[in-house]
Every structure is written in structure tokens, then in C-alpha cells.
Design a protein around this motif. Sequence first.
Motif, PDB file in Angstrom:
ATOM      1  N   PHE A 222       0.813  -1.209   0.000  1.00 52.24           N
ATOM      2  CA  PHE A 222       0.000   0.000   0.000  1.00 52.24           C
ATOM      3  C   PHE A 222       0.854   1.271   0.000  1.00 52.24           C
ATOM      4  O   PHE A 222       0.318   2.374  -0.133  1.00 52.24           O
ATOM      5  N   LEU A 223       2.178   1.122   0.158  1.00 52.38           N
ATOM      6  CA  LEU A 223       3.059   2.292   0.205  1.00 52.38           C
ATOM      7  C   LEU A 223       3.989   2.377  -1.002  1.00 52.38           C
ATOM      8  O   LEU A 223       4.996   3.066  -0.950  1.00 52.38           O
ATOM      9  N   VAL A 224       3.659   1.658  -2.054  1.00 52.99           N
ATOM     10  CA  VAL A 224       4.472   1.747  -3.268  1.00 52.99           C
ATOM     11  C   VAL A 224       4.038   2.944  -4.112  1.00 52.99           C
ATOM     12  O   VAL A 224       4.840   3.825  -4.446  1.00 52.99           O
ATOM     13  N   ASP A 225       2.777   3.027  -4.434  1.00 51.12           N
ATOM     14  CA  ASP A 225       2.272   4.140  -5.241  1.00 51.12           C
ATOM     15  C   ASP A 225       1.980   5.370  -4.392  1.00 51.12           C
ATOM     16  O   ASP A 225       2.266   6.495  -4.800  1.00 51.12           O
ATOM     17  N   THR A 226       1.411   5.183  -3.211  1.00 54.70           N
ATOM     18  CA  THR A 226       0.990   6.326  -2.394  1.00 54.70           C
ATOM     19  C   THR A 226       2.123   6.925  -1.575  1.00 54.70           C
ATOM     20  O   THR A 226       1.909   7.918  -0.874  1.00 54.70           O
ATOM     21  N   ASN A 227       3.312   6.358  -1.632  1.00 53.44           N
ATOM     22  CA  ASN A 227       4.473   6.902  -0.932  1.00 53.44           C
ATOM     23  C   ASN A 227       4.899   8.193  -1.629  1.00 53.44           C
ATOM     24  O   ASN A 227       5.654   8.181  -2.595  1.00 53.44           O
ATOM     25  N   ASN A 228       4.407   9.320  -1.152  1.00 54.53           N
ATOM     26  CA  ASN A 228       4.663  10.572  -1.875  1.00 54.53           C
ATOM     27  C   ASN A 228       5.907  11.308  -1.407  1.00 54.53           C
ATOM     28  O   ASN A 228       6.192  12.410  -1.880  1.00 54.53           O
ATOM     29  N   GLY A 229       6.679  10.718  -0.482  1.00 52.25           N
ATOM     30  CA  GLY A 229       7.928  11.346  -0.075  1.00 52.25           C
ATOM     31  C   GLY A 229       8.878  11.589  -1.233  1.00 52.25           C
ATOM     32  O   GLY A 229       9.382  12.714  -1.413  1.00 52.25           O
ATOM     33  N   PRO A 230       9.163  10.582  -2.088  1.00 52.64           N
ATOM     34  CA  PRO A 230      10.081  10.790  -3.213  1.00 52.64           C
ATOM     35  C   PRO A 230       9.600  11.835  -4.217  1.00 52.64           C
ATOM     36  O   PRO A 230      10.396  12.651  -4.696  1.00 52.64           O
ATOM     37  N   LEU A 231       8.317  11.832  -4.536  1.00 53.24           N
ATOM     38  CA  LEU A 231       7.855  12.814  -5.523  1.00 53.24           C
ATOM     39  C   LEU A 231       7.888  14.223  -4.939  1.00 53.24           C
ATOM     40  O   LEU A 231       8.147  15.198  -5.647  1.00 53.24           O
ATOM     41  N   LEU A 232       7.627  14.348  -3.632  1.00 51.22           N
ATOM     42  CA  LEU A 232       7.730  15.659  -2.996  1.00 51.22           C
ATOM     43  C   LEU A 232       9.184  16.129  -2.981  1.00 51.22           C
ATOM     44  O   LEU A 232       9.461  17.321  -3.143  1.00 51.22           O
ATOM     45  N   GLY A 233      10.116  15.199  -2.779  1.00 47.15           N
ATOM     46  CA  GLY A 233      11.531  15.557  -2.829  1.00 47.15           C
ATOM     47  C   GLY A 233      11.947  16.037  -4.211  1.00 47.15           C
ATOM     48  O   GLY A 233      12.708  17.007  -4.349  1.00 47.15           O
ATOM     49  N   THR A 234      11.442  15.380  -5.250  1.00 47.44           N
ATOM     50  CA  THR A 234      11.734  15.805  -6.619  1.00 47.44           C
ATOM     51  C   THR A 234      11.162  17.190  -6.896  1.00 47.44           C
ATOM     52  O   THR A 234      11.826  18.037  -7.510  1.00 47.44           O
ATOM     53  N   LEU A 235       9.937  17.434  -6.441  1.00 49.83           N
ATOM     54  CA  LEU A 235       9.322  18.752  -6.629  1.00 49.83           C
ATOM     55  C   LEU A 235      10.098  19.836  -5.885  1.00 49.83           C
ATOM     56  O   LEU A 235      10.244  20.958  -6.385  1.00 49.83           O
ATOM     57  N   LEU A 236      10.594  19.513  -4.696  1.00 52.23           N
ATOM     58  CA  LEU A 236      11.371  20.503  -3.955  1.00 52.23           C
ATOM     59  C   LEU A 236      12.664  20.838  -4.693  1.00 52.23           C
ATOM     60  O   LEU A 236      13.085  22.010  -4.726  1.00 52.23           O
ATOM     61  N   ALA A 237      13.290  19.840  -5.286  1.00 54.25           N
ATOM     62  CA  ALA A 237      14.501  20.090  -6.080  1.00 54.25           C
ATOM     63  C   ALA A 237      14.193  21.041  -7.232  1.00 54.25           C
ATOM     64  O   ALA A 237      14.984  21.949  -7.542  1.00 54.25           O
ATOM     65  N   ILE A 238      13.031  20.847  -7.867  1.00 55.46           N
ATOM     66  CA  ILE A 238      12.631  21.743  -8.960  1.00 55.46           C
ATOM     67  C   ILE A 238      12.376  23.146  -8.427  1.00 55.46           C
ATOM     68  O   ILE A 238      12.748  24.149  -9.045  1.00 55.46           O
ATOM     69  N   ALA A 239      11.711  23.231  -7.264  1.00 51.12           N
ATOM     70  CA  ALA A 239      11.396  24.536  -6.670  1.00 51.12           C
ATOM     71  C   ALA A 239      12.660  25.306  -6.304  1.00 51.12           C
ATOM     72  O   ALA A 239      12.692  26.536  -6.362  1.00 51.12           O
TER      73      ALA A 239
END
Length: 487
Positions: A222-239
Motif C-alpha cells: 500500500f506504500l508503493v504508489d501512495t508513498n509521496n515522499g520521493p515525488l515531494l523531494g523531486t518537486l522541492l529540487a525543482i522549486a
Amino acid sequence: MAQGKAVKNSKILEKIRKFGGYLSNMVMPNLGAFVGWGILAALFIPNGWFPNENLSQMVEPILIYLLPLLVGYTAGYNIHGQRGGVIGALSTMGVIVGADVTMFIGAMIIAPLAAWILKKVDGLFAGKIKPGFEMLVDNFSLGLIGAGIALFGFISVGPAMGGLLSVMASGINWIVEQNVFPLLSIFMAPAQVLFLNNAVNHGILAPLGFQEAAELGKSLMFLVDTNNGPLLGTLLAIAVFGKGKAKKMAPMAMLIAGIGGIGEVYFPFVLANPILLFATMGGLGVSLFILEILGGGLVGVASPGSLIMIGLMTPPDAVVANIVGIGIGFLVAFAIGAGLLKTFGSPKEDMTEEVTVKKKSKKGSNDVQSVDSIGADAYAQSNSPIRKIIVACDSGMGSSAMGAAVLRKRVIKEGFKDIEVVNSSLNKLTSDADIIVTLESLLERAKLSVDNANIDFLTVNNFLKDTEYDDVMDVIYARKNDKVSSE
């Protein structure tokens, strides 16, 4: 030897940037619509902040139809103007209806293809149509070609997507059987960016997760797709390290993805700069490794996948594991994303705040030469002085407005008060200009927007530095403008 290797690496880097810019030109102009959809979804879906059955009816049609159509129209427009946009949208409709999943990747493939074909056909008919029949030929050529490509998309995309999902399912089952759980990131990160996340999550991972949770009381599935830590980290790098629209809109996307649980708003950022997929993939792989070691997991599917919903679905014995695992995934993705952006940079479409005048092109010509190689005198199309310069960007507001202000100040400072310097969007360019200044990636769109063979087109990369307009001033001097005293 070392020099040859460096040149080769430079060419590879340029190709990566060019591909990223190509995708960025399709996605970034529509990013506001993605954010708007994310806000509606976060607010009104059944598990949203303010569930509303009537208002939530907008969410699915926007995702399935409107957003891919916008991407398809923009992709076609970039190649062949308005006609390319129309046939791009028409062709995209074929892949939308022919698939059971959201068809952004289909739009990004079939729309440019359709626009390119139409452009070639239009070139064959150019100058050969009898007066009075132009509209008839134009409409029928677009309609026939568009209908044919839409049918091709409808027939081909369904089986193709079904085959892709079968391959992913086989790969995920093998990973589970071999107990190499972190490798799921290899399948999940690309599936997310291709908007296949729901199909993979609910069709493959969730059934496995419910079976495991029934035995153990929780499941890491249940934490493979909904694990949003990595995508938030990628967005922060972009920001932090990105440029242009992506940098400005990444914080809003973080809020919608992290709190609202609508991870789809992150996908366009990676579509526009595909190298960042490795940031999310790396972050997810490390996160799953930590979660597996520490005993993380959820009792059920976190839908939507917000940090709040993940917290509510976390059993007491997995609280620390989930916080540490998701947090480390966030940090790893940010670190990788920052490194990639520093190394490879952002797509040229994003560089709306870095603009250097370098090249010039005549309308209808594919031969673009540097200023240094041909000299300023080669710019002069006639002895008539420059009267109007347009600085153009996609929206006609932010970057072009600042660029026009910088150039206007420079022109007045050097005594040419009679030259009008204005900014404009590409869609509203007028043919009364003597020079049009725009980004290299937008040059073809600019040339398609006006019908005046005497206009000089200058491509730029930095709107804000005064010294970068030296070449524009050389053109003004070459056209024999009269100086007017500034006193």
C-alpha cells in the motif's frame, strides 16, 4: 582523446536537454490547468477535504479528456500553428477513447505526428490551389488526415496499453517472489509519470496488499504508489534549482500532492524534464528498502495518497518506520534531483529568465546563423530604419515584459527614442514589426504567427541582462536609425 570524449558527452547532454525542451513545450503551457484539476480533485472527490458528489463529477472528465486534449493541441500547435493544434487535438481523441487509462503519453506521441504529416501535405499543396478553393482544400485535408490518424490511434492504443500493463504485472510479480521489494521503484516511477499509477496500484498492488494485510495486519504494497515522499523531494529540487514555470509552480504542486494527495500534479514536471525520473525512482527505491527493514506498511489503501491519509492508515507498530522511510525517500529524491538539475539543467522552454541574443533567422528559412559569423550588416533587410521591436514569449506577460523593459531602456539610453519596443504573446504577434525577439524553442511558432518576409527574427536566451542586447543594437545601427538627443 579526452577532448573527443568531452565533445561526445556534450552532444549527449545537448540531446537530453533538447528532448526535455521538446516535451516541456507540450506540457508547461498547460501546467495551470493541471494545478486547477488538482485543486478540484483535492477538494471535492469522496475522500477530499469537502466531498461533494455533484462537484466531483468534473474531476474525471477533466483528467481523461480535457488535459490530454490540451497537451495534444499544444504539441500540434508547436509544429504547425493553429492547424497543427486542431489536428493534434482530433488525433488525441482517438487514443483517449481507445484506452482505459489516461492518455497523456499517447497525446505526446500521436499529436506531433499528425501535425507533422499535415505540415508536409500543406507544403505539397502550397501555391497550387486555385483561388477560392483554399478553404475547401484546407478543411478537407485536415479532416481526412485527422480522422485517419484518430482511427489509427483508437485501434492501436488499446492493445498496446494492455500489453504494457501485462509486462508490468509480470515484472512486479517476479520482484515479489524474489523478495527484492525496492526494485518495485523501477516499475512504479515510470508508471506514475505515464499516468498508469491507478491501473498498477489498484489492479496489481492493492489485491496483493489486501491478501498480505489479512495475514499480517499491514502491507508494504500500500506504500508503493501512495508513498509521496520521493515525488515531494523531486518537486522541492525543482522549486529550489529549477527555472521558469516549473520552478514557480512546484511549491503549489507540493501542497496539492502532499496535503491533497493528488500525486498526478507532479507527473507533468517529470514529463517536461525526463531525467528527473531517476530522482523519484532512486528516492522510492531507498524508501522501500528502509520501510522493509523497519517493518513499515499500511492497513489499507491510502486514497487519496496524502500524508494525512497515510497517517490515518498507519498501524501503531509502523508509525516510526513509515515516518523514517518516507522522510528518507524525500531527502534522497531531493538530493538526486538537485544533482541532476545542476548537471543537466532545465529544458530550454523553462529558461524564461535567462536570455542572450545569439542567432537570427529569416522567415521561411531553415538557415540560422550566429551574429559573430555573419556580422551586423547582414541583418539589414533594407535601408529603412527600425521602427518597432516585439519581444515575444508564450504568454506575453512575465519574461517578455521584463525583456521589453530592459531593451526599451537600452534603446532610449543610446538615443533611439523613435523606436517602439513592446512585448507580446506568440498568438498575438503583428506584422508591423521590424524585429521579433523570442526564445529559440519558440522560433518556429513565431514565424508561423506573422506574414511579413521583411521581419528579422532574433532568438534569445536571457531577457534580463542589458549587455546581452548588443547584437540587437548592432541591427539598429545597421538599419541607419537616426539618433535623438536624450536631453
